[in-house]
Write a protein that holds these residues in place. Structure first.
Motif, mmCIF file in Angstrom:
data_model
loop_
_atom_site.group_PDB
_atom_site.id
_atom_site.type_symbol
_atom_site.label_atom_id
_atom_site.label_comp_id
_atom_site.label_asym_id
_atom_site.label_seq_id
_atom_site.Cartn_x
_atom_site.Cartn_y
_atom_site.Cartn_z
ATOM 1 N N ASN A 134 0.955 -1.147 -0.160
ATOM 2 C CA ASN A 134 0.003 -0.059 -0.004
ATOM 3 C C ASN A 134 0.837 1.188 -0.096
ATOM 4 O OD1 ASN A 134 -2.437 1.614 0.229
ATOM 5 N ND2 ASN A 134 -2.186 1.712 2.236
ATOM 6 N N VAL A 135 1.668 1.288 1.094
ATOM 7 C CA VAL A 135 2.572 2.518 1.059
ATOM 8 C C VAL A 135 3.327 2.760 -0.318
ATOM 9 C CG1 VAL A 135 4.685 3.629 2.151
ATOM 10 C CG2 VAL A 135 2.868 2.293 3.467
ATOM 11 N N GLU A 136 4.018 1.637 -0.739
ATOM 12 C CA GLU A 136 4.978 1.996 -1.948
ATOM 13 C C GLU A 136 4.181 2.213 -3.046
ATOM 14 O OE1 GLU A 136 8.017 2.310 -1.622
ATOM 15 O OE2 GLU A 136 7.835 1.812 0.601
ATOM 16 N N THR A 137 2.874 1.648 -3.354
ATOM 17 C CA THR A 137 2.268 1.738 -4.306
ATOM 18 C C THR A 137 1.634 3.229 -4.328
ATOM 19 O OG1 THR A 137 1.208 -0.374 -4.645
ATOM 20 C CG2 THR A 137 -0.037 1.305 -5.636
ATOM 21 N N VAL A 138 1.048 3.894 -3.224
ATOM 22 C CA VAL A 138 0.779 5.318 -3.304
ATOM 23 C C VAL A 138 1.957 6.139 -3.489
ATOM 24 C CG1 VAL A 138 0.172 7.040 -1.459
ATOM 25 C CG2 VAL A 138 -1.080 4.715 -1.655
ATOM 26 N N LYS A 149 4.641 5.405 -5.493
ATOM 27 C CA LYS A 149 5.058 5.373 -6.647
ATOM 28 C C LYS A 149 4.178 6.036 -7.745
ATOM 29 C CE LYS A 149 5.790 1.986 -10.413
ATOM 30 N NZ LYS A 149 5.708 0.423 -10.705
ATOM 31 N N GLN A 150 2.581 5.987 -7.719
ATOM 32 C CA GLN A 150 1.562 6.564 -8.411
ATOM 33 C C GLN A 150 1.440 7.990 -7.774
ATOM 34 O OE1 GLN A 150 -1.548 3.667 -8.038
ATOM 35 N NE2 GLN A 150 -2.486 4.790 -6.535
ATOM 36 N N GLY A 151 1.947 8.544 -6.826
ATOM 37 C CA GLY A 151 1.679 9.883 -6.356
ATOM 38 C C GLY A 151 0.529 10.108 -5.769
ATOM 39 N N GLY A 152 -0.243 9.263 -5.028
ATOM 40 C CA GLY A 152 -1.735 9.583 -4.494
ATOM 41 C C GLY A 152 -2.531 8.471 -4.537
ATOM 42 N N VAL A 153 -3.798 8.493 -4.374
ATOM 43 C CA VAL A 153 -4.793 7.756 -4.067
ATOM 44 C C VAL A 153 -5.682 7.852 -5.380
ATOM 45 C CG1 VAL A 153 -6.461 6.794 -2.670
ATOM 46 C CG2 VAL A 153 -4.574 7.250 -1.617
ATOM 47 N N TRP A 154 -6.276 6.698 -6.120
ATOM 48 C CA TRP A 154 -7.289 7.078 -7.079
ATOM 49 C C TRP A 154 -8.614 6.628 -6.277
ATOM 50 C CZ3 TRP A 154 -6.530 8.764 -11.687
ATOM 51 C CH2 TRP A 154 -5.354 8.489 -12.066
ATOM 52 N N PRO A 196 -4.439 -2.694 -2.902
ATOM 53 C CA PRO A 196 -3.652 -1.501 -2.451
ATOM 54 C C PRO A 196 -4.202 -0.212 -3.241
ATOM 55 C CG PRO A 196 -2.113 -3.134 -2.674
ATOM 56 C CD PRO A 196 -3.085 -3.663 -3.635
ATOM 57 N N VAL A 197 -4.443 0.866 -2.373
ATOM 58 C CA VAL A 197 -5.060 2.072 -3.089
ATOM 59 C C VAL A 197 -6.098 2.153 -3.974
ATOM 60 C CG1 VAL A 197 -2.715 3.086 -2.075
ATOM 61 C CG2 VAL A 197 -2.947 2.585 -4.350
ATOM 62 N N ARG A 198 -6.964 1.271 -4.250
ATOM 63 C CA ARG A 198 -7.902 1.383 -5.129
ATOM 64 C C ARG A 198 -9.353 1.481 -4.475
ATOM 65 N NH1 ARG A 198 -7.064 -2.979 -9.778
ATOM 66 N NH2 ARG A 198 -7.577 -4.199 -8.229
#
Length: 146
Positions: A36-40, A42-47, A138-140
């Motif tokens: 979760n932390v690394e995906t957020v 990498k993509q610069g935020g939350v979709w 993670p983060v969707r």
């Protein structure tokens, strides 16, 4: 007022993103789930999207407890009971909790008061929440309209 959300899952994101998007508040997120932390990061935020419409990226700051240097006025805690003790220990060991801060917990389940009291002994407020969100990966985050 500055906020930090401990637990970046469905409920943590829901409340934190609402404060960012609707109230214009500064909100940081603290989590320990590496994907979760690394995906957020990498993509610069939350979709975020509501009812499969309006998908957009909300920029957020997310940290592991040991990396966080912020000093929020309010901690908002949304953790599963089985993860709470480890998270609070990591936050306490990192020196994150200060006497001037307030802790708001909106977790469901019993037993979280003893953890909250160990982490924060100043003003507190507790409330149980009913989730209207699902975390599919993670983060969707998808929000349901009741």
């Amino acid at each position: 007022m500055r906020y930090a959300v401990i637990g970046a899952g469905a409920m943590g994101y829901r409340y934190g993103l609402h404060l960012i998007e609707q109230a214009g508040c500064q909100v940081d997120f603290i989590d320990t789930w590496e994907p979760n932390v690394e995906t957020v990061r990498k993509q610069g935020g939350v979709w975020v999207q509501r009812d499969h419409k309006g998908r957009h990226l909300v920029p957020v700051n997310i940290y592991y407890p040991e990396d966080y240097a912020g000093d929020p006025d309010v901690w908002i805690v949304f953790m599963k009971q089985m993860q709470l003790e480890n998270m609070l220990e990591r936050c306490a060991d990192a020196g994150l909790f200060k006497d001037h801060q307030t802790v708001f917990t909106a977790m469901n389940g019993l037993g979280h008061r003893r953890y909250r009291d160990r982490a924060q002994r100043s003003r507190r407020c507790g409330l149980h929440g009913r989730p209207g969100n699902r975390v599919h990966a993670p983060v969707r985050l998808r929000q349901r309209v009741p």
